[in-house]
Design an enzyme around this catalytic site. Sequence first.
Site, mmCIF file in Angstrom:
data_model
loop_
_atom_site.group_PDB
_atom_site.id
_atom_site.type_symbol
_atom_site.label_atom_id
_atom_site.label_comp_id
_atom_site.label_asym_id
_atom_site.label_seq_id
_atom_site.Cartn_x
_atom_site.Cartn_y
_atom_site.Cartn_z
ATOM 1 N N GLY A 79 0.812 -1.212 0.000
ATOM 2 C CA GLY A 79 0.000 0.000 0.000
ATOM 3 C C GLY A 79 0.846 1.264 0.000
ATOM 4 O O GLY A 79 1.960 1.278 0.534
ATOM 5 N N MET A 110 -8.351 3.362 8.490
ATOM 6 C CA MET A 110 -7.483 2.300 7.982
ATOM 7 C C MET A 110 -6.494 1.862 9.036
ATOM 8 O O MET A 110 -6.309 2.538 10.041
ATOM 9 C CB MET A 110 -6.713 2.801 6.761
ATOM 10 C CG MET A 110 -7.172 2.167 5.501
ATOM 11 S SD MET A 110 -6.055 2.551 4.170
ATOM 12 C CE MET A 110 -7.046 1.925 2.825
ATOM 13 N N LYS A 120 8.096 0.643 5.624
ATOM 14 C CA LYS A 120 6.991 1.463 5.117
ATOM 15 C C LYS A 120 5.654 0.912 5.582
ATOM 16 O O LYS A 120 5.474 -0.290 5.591
ATOM 17 C CB LYS A 120 7.029 1.423 3.587
ATOM 18 C CG LYS A 120 5.843 2.031 2.912
ATOM 19 C CD LYS A 120 5.148 1.075 1.911
ATOM 20 C CE LYS A 120 4.440 -0.069 2.560
ATOM 21 N NZ LYS A 120 3.572 -0.838 1.665
ATOM 22 N N THR A 121 4.753 1.671 6.009
ATOM 23 C CA THR A 121 3.319 1.384 6.101
ATOM 24 C C THR A 121 2.647 2.445 6.958
ATOM 25 O O THR A 121 3.143 2.777 8.051
ATOM 26 C CB THR A 121 2.960 -0.017 6.653
ATOM 27 O OG1 THR A 121 1.538 -0.112 6.757
ATOM 28 C CG2 THR A 121 3.556 -0.345 8.004
ATOM 29 N N ASP A 178 0.114 1.905 8.500
ATOM 30 C CA ASP A 178 -0.516 1.199 9.618
ATOM 31 C C ASP A 178 0.278 1.316 10.920
ATOM 32 O O ASP A 178 -0.266 1.088 11.996
ATOM 33 C CB ASP A 178 -0.683 -0.289 9.292
ATOM 34 C CG ASP A 178 -1.565 -0.515 8.072
ATOM 35 O OD1 ASP A 178 -2.170 0.468 7.587
ATOM 36 O OD2 ASP A 178 -1.645 -1.658 7.601
ATOM 37 N N ASP A 200 5.411 -7.927 5.748
ATOM 38 C CA ASP A 200 5.489 -9.080 4.837
ATOM 39 C C ASP A 200 6.561 -8.862 3.769
ATOM 40 O O ASP A 200 7.324 -9.770 3.450
ATOM 41 C CB ASP A 200 4.137 -9.312 4.150
ATOM 42 C CG ASP A 200 3.135 -9.980 5.080
ATOM 43 O OD1 ASP A 200 3.582 -10.723 5.982
ATOM 44 O OD2 ASP A 200 1.924 -9.751 4.925
HETATM 45 P P1 FBP Z 1 0.570 -1.893 3.602
HETATM 46 O O1 FBP Z 1 0.559 -2.726 4.836
HETATM 47 O O2 FBP Z 1 0.921 -2.648 2.388
HETATM 48 O O3 FBP Z 1 1.398 -0.652 3.780
HETATM 49 O O4 FBP Z 1 -0.907 -1.359 3.323
HETATM 50 C C1 FBP Z 1 -1.631 -0.668 4.260
HETATM 51 C C2 FBP Z 1 -3.086 -0.480 3.899
HETATM 52 O O5 FBP Z 1 -3.313 0.887 3.633
HETATM 53 C C3 FBP Z 1 -4.001 -0.966 5.009
HETATM 54 O O6 FBP Z 1 -4.182 0.012 5.996
HETATM 55 C C4 FBP Z 1 -5.255 -1.311 4.251
HETATM 56 O O7 FBP Z 1 -6.016 -2.292 4.933
HETATM 57 C C5 FBP Z 1 -4.733 -1.844 2.949
HETATM 58 O O8 FBP Z 1 -3.479 -1.223 2.750
HETATM 59 C C6 FBP Z 1 -5.637 -1.578 1.786
HETATM 60 O O9 FBP Z 1 -5.133 -2.233 0.676
HETATM 61 P P2 FBP Z 1 -5.358 -1.791 -0.837
HETATM 62 O O10 FBP Z 1 -4.474 -0.635 -1.091
HETATM 63 O O11 FBP Z 1 -4.876 -2.982 -1.602
HETATM 64 O O12 FBP Z 1 -6.778 -1.455 -1.001
#
Ligand code: FBP
Length: 548
Positions: free
Chosen positions: A78, A247, A199-200, A202, A173
């Site tokens: 993400g 999120m 990165k994230t 979250d 991951d």
């Molecule tokens: P990452 O863990 O890959 O950084 O993604 C975070 C995130 O934004 C989560 O908060 C959310 O549940 C998910 O990606 C949404 O995924 P997508 O971008 O595939 O809709």
Amino acid sequence: MKKSALQIARAAYQPKLPVELTGSVTVVEGNPTQSVADQEDIKKLFPNTYGLPEIRFEKSSKNIVGKPVNAGVILSGGQAPGGHNVICGLFDGLKKINKESRLYGFLMGPGGLVDHKYIELTADIIDEYRNTGGFDIIGSGRTKLEKKEQFDKGLEILKQLDITALVIIGGDDSNTNAAVLAEYYKEIGAGVQVIGCPKTIDGDLKNEVIETSFGFDTATKTYSELIGNIQRDCYSAKKYWHFIKLMGRSASHIALECALQTQPNVCIISEEVEEKNMTLQDVVNYVADIVAKRAENGDNFGTVLIPEGLIEFIPAMKNLIAELNDLLAKTPEFASWTPAEQREFVIKSLSNNSSTVYASLPEGVARQLTLDRDPHGNVQVSLIETEKLLSEMVGNRLKELAAEGKYTGKFSPLHHFFGYEGRCAAPSNFDADYCYALGYNAALLINAGVTGYMSSLRNLTKPSVQWLAGGIPISMMFNMERRHGEMKPVIQKALVRLDGTPFQRFAAKRADWALSTAYVFPGPIQYFGPAEVCDQPTKTLQYEHLDK
Ligand code: FBP
């Protein structure tokens, strides 16, 4: 592309590197490390990259020099604000070490490496993206890089381009996979270093040695601005209850940080719900009681923050989701059925308990639970409308309370989901500096010749010039977990700690915030102005530093 005035002004911003990184560096090695758990198993799986020392960079008076390097970079998963600056910092670092170095970007995530899709990132391209949000410079994707065939296919293009170092910018991951790739390339003598960057949005990739993942700062500030705006509207009109899902996938760090910044009437923390073994009805009753108490004071308005992963933490829902995962994996034809056929099949195939829970859910939400899983096998929690589920159930509970003569207010709920609004925002000063330094530091790790390391900066509550730079062996963050029925080495996901200061501060205040309307309005991220307005790190980071 036409640029906004802010974009033009931000392009000129020069991120502030830690002092130690401003010239040449000396590499200082710490003691050998071990994984956080399951040491023997992990040592066996990573014979070439286990137990490496932590690395610290210290300032040296010599000129910075090194061999020219061709490096590759991948954005994985993400979007998170600041990703472009990681790439800009990496580019500048490589060029500073040797002007002849080149940087290639693999397109649309790890899939670009496997499918040999790439571009060379030149100075002209890089300059277009300095201090901007988004991942569009090379795009991102969720292809899981985990199979030997993918590694070998990737190596073909790396060899063709003479790339000897690969930087993977991703979450837990993706960094787990980066470490597996580093080990494999080392084992076969491929001559390719692999470096990870945390990165994230979250905020769940953090531990003793990684203080925070990038993007969390900007995303939570963006959501807090929006929540503050809603709270001001809510306080002005005094007629709506706003149910706001945030999120964050599994962990509730985003919801908690936004609560600390905005002081809403209610914020649910999934980790607490699990710890207290609460049912969905318990959560509903908790919110309904606050709605009813506020109504007694004449306040028929309020805000409720809901972490997007909530339902996965409610034990009965967790069982239901686990059963659904198995059932759907065994039933590939499921997607071709009508919604009515799907519902009937699920209800008759689940265990009695899960079937009852499933049948009790509003139909729309029940259906959302059976939608496609992501490539990592996770339920796509951002597609489940928990905010509607909760408000509908709270409404029902209030009717019961009204029938018992315990509630006489008005309940008009509105729903919001903040996620995509924050993931590509222009990085805050913190993220602009942090990301640039992470990338620059990754170039120094490449120059130091290491592999299987994550770029690391610490001391993050201090001004960026005082940050401490170095590298952490990724295998140090591993433990063994069951994934798709098999035990795998993975980076431990950091959930909200109920004994940590961020949660404790929230817990000490929430009863007051529930009834007294103590909203805070943080306003938009500021890029130019006094440090206390522009450069404050998140409350989570500040409070966590008190725990150290
Ligand atoms: P990452 O863990 O890959 O950084 O993604 C975070 C995130 O934004 C989560 O908060 C959310 O549940 C998910 O990606 C949404 O995924 P997508 O971008 O595939 O809709």
